[in-house]
Design a protein around this motif. Structure first.
Motif, PDB file in Angstrom:
ATOM      1  N   GLN A   1      41.735  13.827  -6.801  1.00 14.58           N
ATOM      2  CA  GLN A   1      41.079  12.857  -7.129  1.00 14.58           C
ATOM      3  C   GLN A   1      39.473  13.065  -6.882  1.00 14.58           C
ATOM      4  O   GLN A   1      38.480  12.786  -7.775  1.00 14.58           O
ATOM      5  CB  GLN A   1      41.583  11.812  -6.599  1.00 14.58           C
ATOM      6  CG  GLN A   1      42.998  11.613  -6.870  1.00 14.58           C
ATOM      7  CD  GLN A   1      43.354  10.119  -6.096  1.00 14.58           C
ATOM      8  OE1 GLN A   1      42.987   9.295  -6.099  1.00 14.58           O
ATOM      9  NE2 GLN A   1      44.614  10.179  -5.523  1.00 14.58           N
ATOM     10  N   THR A   2      39.207  13.523  -5.755  1.00 13.98           N
ATOM     11  CA  THR A   2      37.683  13.734  -5.486  1.00 13.98           C
ATOM     12  C   THR A   2      36.999  14.867  -6.445  1.00 13.98           C
ATOM     13  O   THR A   2      35.976  14.598  -7.203  1.00 13.98           O
ATOM     14  CB  THR A   2      37.584  14.354  -4.065  1.00 13.98           C
ATOM     15  OG1 THR A   2      38.084  13.342  -3.061  1.00 13.98           O
ATOM     16  CG2 THR A   2      36.183  14.672  -3.575  1.00 13.98           C
ATOM     17  N   TYR A   3      37.753  16.031  -6.610  1.00 14.03           N
ATOM     18  CA  TYR A   3      37.285  16.874  -7.872  1.00 14.03           C
ATOM     19  C   TYR A   3      37.261  16.237  -9.193  1.00 14.03           C
ATOM     20  O   TYR A   3      36.159  16.434  -9.883  1.00 14.03           O
ATOM     21  CB  TYR A   3      38.264  18.017  -7.756  1.00 14.03           C
ATOM     22  CG  TYR A   3      38.535  18.945  -6.710  1.00 14.03           C
ATOM     23  CD1 TYR A   3      37.495  19.041  -5.673  1.00 14.03           C
ATOM     24  CD2 TYR A   3      39.542  19.676  -6.713  1.00 14.03           C
ATOM     25  CE1 TYR A   3      37.796  19.797  -4.660  1.00 14.03           C
ATOM     26  CE2 TYR A   3      39.956  20.391  -5.421  1.00 14.03           C
ATOM     27  CZ  TYR A   3      38.831  20.480  -4.485  1.00 14.03           C
ATOM     28  OH  TYR A   3      39.045  21.354  -3.451  1.00 14.03           O
ATOM     29  N   SER A   4      38.139  15.268  -9.521  1.00 16.75           N
ATOM     30  CA  SER A   4      38.040  14.536 -10.761  1.00 16.75           C
ATOM     31  C   SER A   4      36.695  13.929 -10.914  1.00 16.75           C
ATOM     32  O   SER A   4      35.883  13.443 -11.759  1.00 16.75           O
ATOM     33  CB  SER A   4      39.240  13.735 -11.034  1.00 16.75           C
ATOM     34  OG  SER A   4      39.128  13.080 -12.179  1.00 16.75           O
ATOM     35  N   ALA A   5      36.585  13.050  -9.765  1.00 17.00           N
ATOM     36  CA  ALA A   5      35.235  12.227  -9.739  1.00 17.00           C
ATOM     37  C   ALA A   5      33.930  13.063  -9.860  1.00 17.00           C
ATOM     38  O   ALA A   5      32.981  12.651 -10.657  1.00 17.00           O
ATOM     39  CB  ALA A   5      35.315  11.277  -8.300  1.00 17.00           C
TER      40      ALA A   5
ATOM     41  N   GLU B   1      33.805   7.153  -6.721  1.00 16.31           N
ATOM     42  CA  GLU B   1      35.288   7.809  -6.629  1.00 16.31           C
ATOM     43  C   GLU B   1      36.229   6.474  -5.980  1.00 16.31           C
ATOM     44  O   GLU B   1      35.942   5.807  -4.955  1.00 16.31           O
ATOM     45  CB  GLU B   1      35.295   8.705  -5.463  1.00 16.31           C
ATOM     46  CG  GLU B   1      36.510   9.372  -4.977  1.00 16.31           C
ATOM     47  CD  GLU B   1      36.797  10.503  -4.022  1.00 16.31           C
ATOM     48  OE1 GLU B   1      37.718  10.930  -3.754  1.00 16.31           O
ATOM     49  OE2 GLU B   1      35.513  10.902  -3.698  1.00 16.31           O
ATOM     50  N   VAL B   2      37.351   6.404  -6.848  1.00 13.00           N
ATOM     51  CA  VAL B   2      38.234   5.333  -6.121  1.00 13.00           C
ATOM     52  C   VAL B   2      39.543   6.031  -5.883  1.00 13.00           C
ATOM     53  O   VAL B   2      40.321   6.325  -6.942  1.00 13.00           O
ATOM     54  CB  VAL B   2      38.365   4.371  -7.305  1.00 13.00           C
ATOM     55  CG1 VAL B   2      39.416   3.221  -6.723  1.00 13.00           C
ATOM     56  CG2 VAL B   2      37.135   3.797  -7.768  1.00 13.00           C
ATOM     57  N   GLN B   3      40.008   6.470  -4.544  1.00  6.40           N
ATOM     58  CA  GLN B   3      41.060   6.769  -4.125  1.00  6.40           C
ATOM     59  C   GLN B   3      42.340   6.074  -4.791  1.00  6.40           C
ATOM     60  O   GLN B   3      42.243   4.917  -4.103  1.00  6.40           O
ATOM     61  CB  GLN B   3      41.255   7.351  -2.737  1.00  6.40           C
ATOM     62  CG  GLN B   3      40.079   8.478  -2.566  1.00  6.40           C
ATOM     63  CD  GLN B   3      40.918   9.622  -2.992  1.00  6.40           C
ATOM     64  OE1 GLN B   3      42.190   9.854  -2.978  1.00  6.40           O
ATOM     65  NE2 GLN B   3      40.179  10.770  -3.206  1.00  6.40           N
ATOM     66  N   LYS B   4      43.254   6.455  -5.211  1.00  2.40           N
ATOM     67  CA  LYS B   4      44.541   5.886  -5.730  1.00  2.40           C
ATOM     68  C   LYS B   4      45.776   6.431  -5.174  1.00  2.40           C
ATOM     69  O   LYS B   4      45.835   7.704  -5.109  1.00  2.40           O
ATOM     70  CB  LYS B   4      44.519   5.763  -7.091  1.00  2.40           C
ATOM     71  CG  LYS B   4      43.499   4.977  -7.972  1.00  2.40           C
ATOM     72  CD  LYS B   4      43.508   4.683  -9.168  1.00  2.40           C
ATOM     73  CE  LYS B   4      42.331   3.815  -9.512  1.00  2.40           C
ATOM     74  NZ  LYS B   4      42.449   3.677 -11.234  1.00  2.40           N
TER      75      LYS B   4
ATOM     76  N   TRP C   1      38.109   7.037 -10.467  1.00  2.00           N
ATOM     77  CA  TRP C   1      36.541   6.809 -10.442  1.00  2.00           C
ATOM     78  C   TRP C   1      36.290   5.604 -11.414  1.00  2.00           C
ATOM     79  O   TRP C   1      37.204   4.984 -12.403  1.00  2.00           O
ATOM     80  CB  TRP C   1      35.839   8.007 -11.110  1.00  2.00           C
ATOM     81  CG  TRP C   1      36.626   8.963 -12.298  1.00  2.00           C
ATOM     82  CD1 TRP C   1      37.265  10.009 -11.762  1.00  2.00           C
ATOM     83  CD2 TRP C   1      36.875   8.730 -13.428  1.00  2.00           C
ATOM     84  NE1 TRP C   1      37.721  10.575 -12.814  1.00  2.00           N
ATOM     85  CE2 TRP C   1      37.507   9.756 -13.857  1.00  2.00           C
ATOM     86  CE3 TRP C   1      36.567   7.617 -14.435  1.00  2.00           C
ATOM     87  CZ2 TRP C   1      37.918   9.868 -15.240  1.00  2.00           C
ATOM     88  CZ3 TRP C   1      36.995   7.643 -15.804  1.00  2.00           C
ATOM     89  CH2 TRP C   1      37.856   8.762 -16.152  1.00  2.00           C
ATOM     90  N   ARG C   2      35.197   5.227 -11.201  1.00  2.00           N
ATOM     91  CA  ARG C   2      34.672   3.965 -12.133  1.00  2.00           C
ATOM     92  C   ARG C   2      32.991   4.062 -12.318  1.00  2.00           C
ATOM     93  O   ARG C   2      32.544   4.804 -11.493  1.00  2.00           O
ATOM     94  CB  ARG C   2      34.975   2.576 -11.534  1.00  2.00           C
ATOM     95  CG  ARG C   2      34.527   2.124 -10.250  1.00  2.00           C
ATOM     96  CD  ARG C   2      35.103   0.948  -9.686  1.00  2.00           C
ATOM     97  NE  ARG C   2      34.525   0.269  -8.581  1.00  2.00           N
ATOM     98  CZ  ARG C   2      33.485  -0.481  -8.207  1.00  2.00           C
ATOM     99  NH1 ARG C   2      32.861  -0.940  -9.205  1.00  2.00           N
ATOM    100  NH2 ARG C   2      32.989  -0.641  -7.053  1.00  2.00           N
ATOM    101  N   PHE C   3      32.316   3.273 -13.117  1.00  5.17           N
ATOM    102  CA  PHE C   3      31.060   3.554 -13.266  1.00  5.17           C
ATOM    103  C   PHE C   3      30.291   2.079 -13.035  1.00  5.17           C
ATOM    104  O   PHE C   3      30.931   0.807 -13.310  1.00  5.17           O
ATOM    105  CB  PHE C   3      30.637   3.894 -14.585  1.00  5.17           C
ATOM    106  CG  PHE C   3      31.412   5.179 -15.335  1.00  5.17           C
ATOM    107  CD1 PHE C   3      31.139   6.339 -14.276  1.00  5.17           C
ATOM    108  CD2 PHE C   3      32.231   4.922 -16.497  1.00  5.17           C
ATOM    109  CE1 PHE C   3      31.986   7.389 -14.837  1.00  5.17           C
ATOM    110  CE2 PHE C   3      32.674   6.133 -16.944  1.00  5.17           C
ATOM    111  CZ  PHE C   3      32.774   7.182 -16.087  1.00  5.17           C
ATOM    112  N   ILE C   4      29.161   2.211 -12.533  1.00  2.00           N
ATOM    113  CA  ILE C   4      28.041   1.003 -12.231  1.00  2.00           C
ATOM    114  C   ILE C   4      27.038   1.546 -12.828  1.00  2.00           C
ATOM    115  O   ILE C   4      26.330   2.388 -12.426  1.00  2.00           O
ATOM    116  CB  ILE C   4      28.031   0.667 -10.611  1.00  2.00           C
ATOM    117  CG1 ILE C   4      29.293   0.469  -9.863  1.00  2.00           C
ATOM    118  CG2 ILE C   4      27.022  -0.499 -10.414  1.00  2.00           C
ATOM    119  CD1 ILE C   4      29.357   0.129  -8.227  1.00  2.00           C
TER     120      ILE C   4
END
Length: 192
Positions: free
Chosen positions: A114-118, A101-104, A52-55
């Motif tokens: 990763q979705t849960y983490s976001a 959400e940034v899938q890696k 994830w990242r923030f804007i």
């Protein structure tokens, strides 16, 4: 018995989101927002992937987002009332943090985790804003799922999606308490 952080537990037991339409300026400045973002970044991220990242949207960016919502609504054939409601969240609240959400790629961590983490980052951000004394609300809405809106309004890449929009500002009105889940109906105890 473990040491109890009673203040934190009391906060979690009484926390309440503030509707975006009740948020007004001022919002947190960058110095006030950094600890909130730092708390959100402590979210469990399943393998240190930081999926994830923030804007941070503030000032004129909020008005631009309202216009982007209006354009997307017309393009998608949305009802005028739906368009107005979605745009108002940006027109009235002073600040919004888009959690992307940034899938890696990972052999160990599946995409769903990763979705849960976001999603967890959204809740951590919301709770950190509320704990800091701000009014805050986690929104998504129809535009959050439109690929053209995501790329045009937020500059998201094809492999990115929007986990949530956390609107933060000064609380304009304290909302009434709402009914909470019946724990007996949603909890199963397994002893054997």
């Amino acid at each position: 018995m473990p040491d109890v952080n009673q203040a934190a537990l009391d906060f979690l037991l009484t926390r309440r989101s503030r509707p975006a339409k009740t948020l007004k300026g001022p919002g947190p400045d960058r110095a006030a927002l950094l600890p909130i973002l730092t708390a959100a970044a402590r979210t469990p991220d399943h393998g240190k992937l930081e999926p994830w990242r923030f804007i941070v949207l503030e000032g004129a960016a909020m008005q631009r987002m309202a216009q982007e919502i209006r354009r997307a609504g017309v393009r998608l054939g949305k009802d005028e009332a739906d368009i107005v409601k979605a745009a108002q969240a940006y027109e009235t609240s002073p600040l919004c943090v888009a959690v992307v959400e940034v899938q890696k790629p990972s052999d160990k961590i599946p995409p769903i985790e990763q979705t849960y983490s976001a999603g967890a980052a959204c809740l951590a951000l919301l709770n950190a804003a509320l704990a800091s004394g701000w009014g805050a609300n986690w929104l998504s809405g129809w535009a959050s799922h439109d690929r053209d809106f995501l790329s045009e309004a937020l500059g998201l890449a094809e492999h990115e999606s929007l986990a949530g929009l956390i609107h933060i500002g000064t609380e304009g009105a304290t909302p009434p308490e709402r009914p909470r889940p019946d724990l007996g109906a949603i909890t199963t105890w397994v002893e054997e």
